[in-house]
Motif scaffolding. Structure first.
Motif, PDB file in Angstrom:
ATOM      1  N   ARG A 127      29.683  27.937  10.065  1.00 27.50           N
ATOM      2  CA  ARG A 127      29.537  26.624  10.645  1.00 27.50           C
ATOM      3  C   ARG A 127      29.423  26.615  12.368  1.00 27.50           C
ATOM      4  O   ARG A 127      28.118  26.013  12.841  1.00 27.50           O
ATOM      5  CB  ARG A 127      30.643  25.674  10.369  1.00 27.50           C
ATOM      6  N   LEU A 128      29.999  27.645  12.838  1.00 27.52           N
ATOM      7  CA  LEU A 128      30.011  27.848  14.329  1.00 27.52           C
ATOM      8  C   LEU A 128      28.549  28.390  14.546  1.00 27.52           C
ATOM      9  O   LEU A 128      27.688  28.092  15.670  1.00 27.52           O
ATOM     10  CB  LEU A 128      31.007  28.543  14.743  1.00 27.52           C
ATOM     11  N   ARG A 162      25.903  27.968  13.112  1.00 30.01           N
ATOM     12  CA  ARG A 162      24.677  26.918  12.894  1.00 30.01           C
ATOM     13  C   ARG A 162      24.612  26.116  14.172  1.00 30.01           C
ATOM     14  O   ARG A 162      23.530  25.708  14.625  1.00 30.01           O
ATOM     15  CB  ARG A 162      25.035  26.037  11.740  1.00 30.01           C
ATOM     16  N   TYR A 163      25.741  25.849  14.741  1.00 26.56           N
ATOM     17  CA  TYR A 163      25.708  25.073  16.272  1.00 26.56           C
ATOM     18  C   TYR A 163      24.960  26.111  17.239  1.00 26.56           C
ATOM     19  O   TYR A 163      24.403  25.533  17.955  1.00 26.56           O
ATOM     20  CB  TYR A 163      27.270  24.861  16.591  1.00 26.56           C
ATOM     21  N   ARG A 191      21.098  26.401  16.826  1.00 22.92           N
ATOM     22  CA  ARG A 191      20.579  24.988  16.914  1.00 22.92           C
ATOM     23  C   ARG A 191      20.722  24.690  18.525  1.00 22.92           C
ATOM     24  O   ARG A 191      19.995  23.831  18.976  1.00 22.92           O
ATOM     25  CB  ARG A 191      20.885  23.962  16.295  1.00 22.92           C
ATOM     26  N   ASP A 230      23.304  23.167  19.763  1.00 25.40           N
ATOM     27  CA  ASP A 230      23.757  22.033  19.686  1.00 25.40           C
ATOM     28  C   ASP A 230      25.193  21.982  19.726  1.00 25.40           C
ATOM     29  O   ASP A 230      25.488  21.463  18.198  1.00 25.40           O
ATOM     30  CB  ASP A 230      22.969  21.288  18.618  1.00 25.40           C
ATOM     31  N   LEU A 231      26.062  22.036  20.524  1.00 21.50           N
ATOM     32  CA  LEU A 231      27.351  22.337  20.424  1.00 21.50           C
ATOM     33  C   LEU A 231      28.329  20.964  20.600  1.00 21.50           C
ATOM     34  O   LEU A 231      27.953  20.502  21.469  1.00 21.50           O
ATOM     35  CB  LEU A 231      27.976  23.372  21.462  1.00 21.50           C
ATOM     36  N   ARG A 285      30.644  20.714  27.277  1.00 25.55           N
ATOM     37  CA  ARG A 285      31.262  20.840  26.121  1.00 25.55           C
ATOM     38  C   ARG A 285      32.607  21.119  26.329  1.00 25.55           C
ATOM     39  O   ARG A 285      32.792  22.246  27.189  1.00 25.55           O
ATOM     40  CB  ARG A 285      30.330  21.661  25.016  1.00 25.55           C
TER      41      ARG A 285
END
Length: 328
Positions: free
Chosen positions: A40-41, A43-44, A47, A49-50, A145
């Motif tokens: 899952r991390l 994928r961030y 992209r 897109d964190l 972030r």
């Protein structure tokens, strides 16, 4: 695949290094035991897109490692200038949130859409500091972030939790710990025995950092990392010693149970809290009927609370054994 698979001869020669840093995963794919979280991390990162992240879980399971790996993959060689790490247990006041975090969030930078602030042990922040952090997260949401790491997410105020994607790290499975320990031992040319690996896994209890530290310490002390070396270096009782102590107490032989407890506290130098932890881990592994197991668990909870409140460890543990001996 772990870093231990790709260690150069020069690296294996450097025995002066701390192994938890030497073998710390540099990429998310190197992190073991949390495949679902890592995917899952990743994928961030792919992209770019964190979201704000909240990592919760026990010590030594990869929370900090994942945060640093994210920064390295996002920023490459510039990761240190775009990543601020703070330990909230050392710097837990409102001034830290207002000053250091805001100064970093406000400072100019180029080439990236946002920077990362990693706040370790965030559950140590005071309620005022958490409220200030919530407002800071809102104020700098366009270019910053936050990754928060904690042992207990329940100690993080709801407004912060609602602003984060939460990842709950569990203790690392025994098989994953054993595999990683064996790879490091091979890379360092350390001789281990099967019972030594089993002892490392048992002593670590899902904490990879503790397992690696124990391996390094045992390797320094002995030519062969076996069961005896591991239990000595980690001040951990053998599971059979704990089981024998409880067994004597339940059978009504308080003197023998107390003698084993005295050996653990005095000769092996164990802390009372560590004995309680081992008792708790082992209750359902003992050959006890359900009534005895439930009774023991109830007593463990009571003694653990009293010790945490400052009661004398030896007195409380002897009282536990006495209670079991009396059948109470």
């Amino acid at each position: 695949m772990s870093e231990a698979d790709n260690v150069s001869e020069e690296e294996t020669a450097g025995r002066g290094e701390i192994w938890i840093e030497k073998y710390r995963p540099q990429e998310l794919d190197d992190v073991v035991g949390h495949e679902d979280i890592v995917s899952r991390l990743a994928r961030y990162v792919e992209r770019n897109d964190l979201p704000n992240l909240l990592f919760s879980g026990p010590a030594g399971v990869g929370k900090t490692t994942c945060a640093v790996a994210i920064a390295k993959e996002l920023y490459g060689d510039d990761w240190e200038t775009n990543f601020l790490e703070l330990n909230a247990s050392d710097q837990r006041g409102i001034d830290v949130v207002r000053d250091r975090i805001k100064n970093f969030a406000r400072s100019s930078f180029g080439g990236h859409d946002y920077r990362i602030i990693f706040l370790d042990e965030a559950d140590s922040l005071t309620s005022d500091a958490q409220s200030a952090l919530r407002r800071t997260m809102e104020q700098f949401s366009n270019n910053t972030r936050f990754i928060l790491s904690c042992n207990y997410s329940s100690k993080i105020i709801d407004p912060i939790q609602s602003r984060c994607a939460t990842f709950r790290f569990r203790p690392i499975e025994s098989e994953a710990v054993a595999t990683q320990i064996q790879k490091i031992a091979e890379a360092e040319d350390i001789e281990t025995t099967e019972d030594g690996i089993d002892a490392l896994v048992y002593a670590a209890d899902g904490d990879m950092r503790k397992a690696i530290n124990a391996l390094q310490a045992a390797a320094v002390m002995d030519e062969v990392v076996d069961e005896e070396a591991v239990y000595t270096i980690t001040a951990t009782a053998r599971p059979e010693d704990i089981e024998e102590m409880v067994g004597h107490a339940i059978d009504g032989d308080f003197s023998k149970a107390r003698s084993i407890l005295d050996d653990l506290l005095t000769d092996k130098g164990m802390a009372g809290g560590d004995i309680i932890d081992q008792l708790h881990r082992s209750v359902w592994e003992f050959d006890l009927d359900e009534a005895d197991a439930v009774r023991l668990m109830d007593k463990i909870g009571e003694v653990d609370y009293r010790i945490s409140e400052g009661a004398n460890e030896r007195v409380q543990l002897e009282a536990l054994l006495a209670s079991l001996s009396l059948g109470e």
